[in-house]
Design a protein around this motif. Structure first.
Motif, short mmCIF file in Angstrom:
data_model
loop_
_atom_site.label_atom_id
_atom_site.label_comp_id
_atom_site.label_asym_id
_atom_site.label_seq_id
_atom_site.Cartn_x
_atom_site.Cartn_y
_atom_site.Cartn_z
N SER A 44 2.35 0.91 -1.85
CA SER A 44 3.66 1.01 -1.16
C SER A 44 4.01 2.43 -0.72
N LEU A 53 0.65 -2.99 -3.42
CA LEU A 53 2.04 -2.98 -3.89
C LEU A 53 2.26 -2.00 -5.04
N TYR A 101 8.84 -0.68 -2.37
CA TYR A 101 8.54 -1.89 -3.14
C TYR A 101 9.71 -2.26 -4.04
#
Length: 576
Positions: free
Chosen positions: A28, A77, A83
Motif C-alpha cells: 500500500s 496490502l 490501506y
C-alpha cells in the motif's frame, strides 16, 4: 528444462524471448516517499517510487519491448494509511489500471481475515494465482484463485505458477480455519509436472516465499526456469555506490535439481523499483540467457542538509553532476508520474493527507530498526547495531506507558516496519511504523512462561524456518541471548523492572506478572505459542494510536523521541 514427460511435444516447440517486468511487496505504498542516496560522497534526499511513477516506467517498458509479462509477487496490502482507511479499495484500482498478467497472494493479504480478503479480491480484474493454499467449496474464498495460468507469446506457451509462504501465512497472518496449506517445494513440483504433461516447457514461478527460500527451492525442483520473488524485500543489483545495501546479483543464477539454469529476481519493496528481466529460451524450454536490471524510479528533486540540519535544494553544478551519474547508469531513472494513476491517487489522498500531516512530536535523531542484532535489514547495516533494533524497544515503552497495569511488554521485530527519521513525527509516521490492525492485550504469566515465550520466538526463526520478524524485543525486560546454545536455553539472565524500586531484578519463575503484547501475538502467531495457552484480556487500545499518544505526551512535556539508554534496552548482549 530438457526433461519432458510423455505427452509433451518438444518438436513443435520453438525458441522464445520474453521480457519479464515485475514488482513485489508494495504494501500500500502508493505514493512517492523520500529516500537517501549517495552521490559524490554526499547524502542526497530524493523522492522515489509510488504507483504513478512506476506505472510510467512499466508502460514505457511494455511499449519498447516485445513479449512482456507483468508480474506482481504479492503483499500488495497493509502498510500505509491508504490501506488503514480504504482496506484495499485504492490498491485494487491501481492494480487494475496496470493490468498485471498475474498476482500471487502474499501472507499480508490474509492479515485482516477472509472477509476482507474476499472483498479485496472481488475488486480485482487480474489473474490471481496461488498453488499451495486451497479454499474448499464451503469457504467464501473458494475458486478465488488458481494454481497457475498459461500465457502464449509468439505461439509458445509459458506457464506461471504461484506460491505463497506457507508458514508465515499460517502463523503470522489470519487465514480462515478452512484453508489448507501445502509445502512450497512439493507443490511447485506437482504443478510443474502437470504443466509439462500438457506440453508447456517454459515455466515461471511467481513466488512469495523469500529470496533465500527461492534459492533453496531452485535446487530442489526440476523444471522451473525463472523465479520472480517477493516476501523478503530483497534489493538485488549494484546499488552500493549509491549508498544502498544489496544482497546479490540481478538476476541470481542457480542450478535446478536437474542441473539446468534457473534465474531468480526480486525488486526490493514499497513500489520504488521495477524489475526488468530479459530471458531467452531454447525450444526445449531451457534458459539460454537471462539478463536485465532493476530500475530505481526517482523524481528530479534533490535536496541535502544544510548546517542547521534543514533540507535545501542543491546548487546547479552539483545537480548537473548527479544527472550525469544517473544518465551513465541503467538501474536508476528520473521518471515523471503517469497522470491517470495520479488522478486515481488524488481522489483518495486528501483524506489521507489530512490525517497524515498531523504533527505529534519530534525525533531528536534518526532511530534505526533492524530485525536481528548484527544482521542487515533493508538498507540498514546490521553490524552497526549489535543489540538490534532501537525502534522496537521505544514502541514497546509506548505500550508499557499506555497500559498502566503492565509489568512488561513483549513485541516482535516484524511488528515494527520502518526507521524513525530525525525531525517531525506525524500520525502518518506512526501508522507507517505500525500499520496493522492490532490492539494491546494483557496476559497473566509466570516468570517461567515469560522466559519460554522468548525462547519460542527465537526458535520460530532459528529452528522452524519462520519469519525473522519473530525476533523478540521488549520493554521492562532485559536479557542476554546466546544463539550458540541449544533450543530452549538461549535466553539468559532474564530481568524485569520492579515498578516500586524502579530497578531491574531477576525474574521470579513462580511469580505472576502482567505482560502486554499485541493482539496478533497474543493468539500465538509468529511462533509465540506460549501466549496462545494463556487466557488474556483485550485492552481495546489501538497499538498505533498508543504510540501516537506516547509521542504527543512527550511533546507536550517538551521532550523528543530518542534512542533509549542502554540501561533500558531489552537486549543486554547477543551472540550468534
Amino acid at each position: 528444462m530438457s526433461y519432458l514427460l510423455s505427452g509433451c511435444n518438444s518438436s513443435s516447440s520453438k525458441p522464445l524471448n520474453v521480457n519479464i517486468i515485475h514488482m513485489n511487496d508494495i504494501h500500500s505504498h502508493l505514493d512517492e516517499e523520500s529516500i537517501d542516496l549517495t552521490f559524490k560522497n554526499t547524502k542526497v534526499r530524493v523522492d522515489a517510487g509510488g504507483y504513478p511513477r512506476v506505472a510510467t516506467t512499466i508502460k514505457n517498458l511494455q511499449k519498447t519491448q516485445n513479449n512482456t509479462i507483468l508480474l506482481n509477487a504479492g503483499d500488495a496490502l497493509q502498510g500505509t494509511l491508504y490501506y488503514t482507511l480504504f482496506k484495499g479499495e485504492v490498491d485494487a484500482k491501481m492494480m487494475n489500471a496496470l493490468a498485471w498478467d498475474a498476482f500471487v497472494l502474499g501472507n499480508h493479504e490474509f492479515d485482516d481475515g477472509d472477509i476482507n480478503l474476499e472483498n479485496f479480491l472481488s475488486l480485482l480484474n487480474i489473474p490471481i494465482i496461488t498453488s499451495n493454499i486451497y479454499a474448499p467449496s464451503n469457504d467464501r474464498l473458494f475458486e478465488k484463485w488458481k494454481p497457475y495460468i498459461i500465457r502464449y507469446y509468439d505461439g509458445e506457451a509459458v506457464g506461471i505458477i504461484g506460491i505463497d509462504t506457507m508458514f508465515d501465512t499460517k502463523e503470522s497472518s489470519n487465514p480462515g480455519d478452512n484453508l489448507e496449506f501445502f509445502d512450497e517445494i512439493q507443490t511447485t513440483q506437482i504443478y510443474v509436472d502437470e504443466l509439462e504433461a500438457m506440453g508447456v516447457n517454459k515455466i515461471i514461478l511467481l513466488s512469495h516465499f523469500g529470496f533465500k527460500n527461492d534459492v533453496d527451492l531452485s535446487s530442489h525442483v526440476r523444471g522451473v526456469d525463472i523465479i520472480v520473488g517477493g516476501h523478503s524485500h530483497t534489493l538485488l543489483g549494484s546499488y552500493g555506490s549509491l549508498g544502498l545495501t544489496t544482497t546479490d546479483n540481478y538476476p541470481k543464477e542457480t542450478l535446478s535439481s536437474s542441473n539446468e539454469k534457473v534465474c531468480i529476481v526480486q525488486a526490493w519493496s514499497f513500489a520504488k523499483i521495477v524489475g526488468n528481466l530479459q530471458v531467452s529460451f531454447d525450444k526445449y524450454g531451457r534458459v539460454l540467457t537471462c539478463s536485465g536490471k532493476p530500475i530505481l524510479n526517482i523524481s528530479g528533486n534533490f535536496t541535502i542538509k544544510d548546517t542547521q540540519g534543514e533540507y535545501e535544494d542543491i546548487n546547479s553544478s552539483f545537480r548537473d553532476e548527479i544527472i550525469s551519474i544517473i544518465n551513465s547508469r541503467d538501474d536508476i531513472e528520473i521518471v515523471q508520474k503517469d497522470p491517470t494513476f495520479e488522478n486515481i491517487l488524488n481522489s483518495y489522498s486528501e483524506q489521507v493527507d489530512e490525517k497524515k500531516q498531523e504533527f505529534i512530536g519530534l525525533a531528536e535523531q534518526t532511530i534505526v530498526h533492524i530485525r536481528i542484532p548484527n544482521h542487515d535489514y533493508g538498507t540498514n547495516n546490521g553490524s552497526a547495531y549489535p543489540l538490534g533494533s532501537d525502534v522496537a524497544p521505544i514502541v514497546s515503552k509506548a505500550f508499557y506507558e499506555r497500559v498502566k497495569t503492565s509489568d512488561a511488554v513483549i513485541l516482535n521485530a516484524g511488528g515494527v516496519r520502518i526507521n524513525i527519521d530525525e525531525g517531525d513525527i506525524s500520525i502518518g509516521t506512526a501508522y507507517t511504523l505500525l500499520p496493522f490492525s492490532n490492539t494491546l492485550y494483557n496476559l497473566p504469566m509466570k516468570g517461567s512462561e515469560i522466559h519460554q515465550v522468548l525462547e519460542d520466538a527465537l526458535s520460530n526463526f532459528y529452528d522452524n524456518g519462520g519469519s525473522s520478524g519473530s525476533f523478540p524485543y521488549a520493554y521492562a525486560l532485559r536479557y542476554d541471548i546466546d544463539m550458540k546454545q541449544n533450543k530452549g536455553d538461549r535466553v539468559k539472565n532474564l530481568e524485569i523492572l520492579d515498578k516500586q524500586t524502579e530497578q531491574y531484578v531477576s525474574i521470579n519463575h513462580d511469580k505472576l506478572y502482567t505482560i502486554t503484547t499485541i493482539s496478533y501475538l497474543a493468539s500465538g502467531k509468529d511462533g509465540y505459542t506460549t501466549f496462545s495457552n494463556i487466557k488474556g484480556e483485550d485492552t481495546y487500545f489501538d497499538y498505533a494510536n498508543s504510540f501516537v499518544k506516547y509521542v504527543k505526551a512527550l511533546n507536550s512535556d517538551g521532550k523528543t523521541i530518542k534512542k533509549l539508554p542502554s540501561s533500558e534496552h531489552c537486549i543486554k548482549s547477543y551472540l550468534d
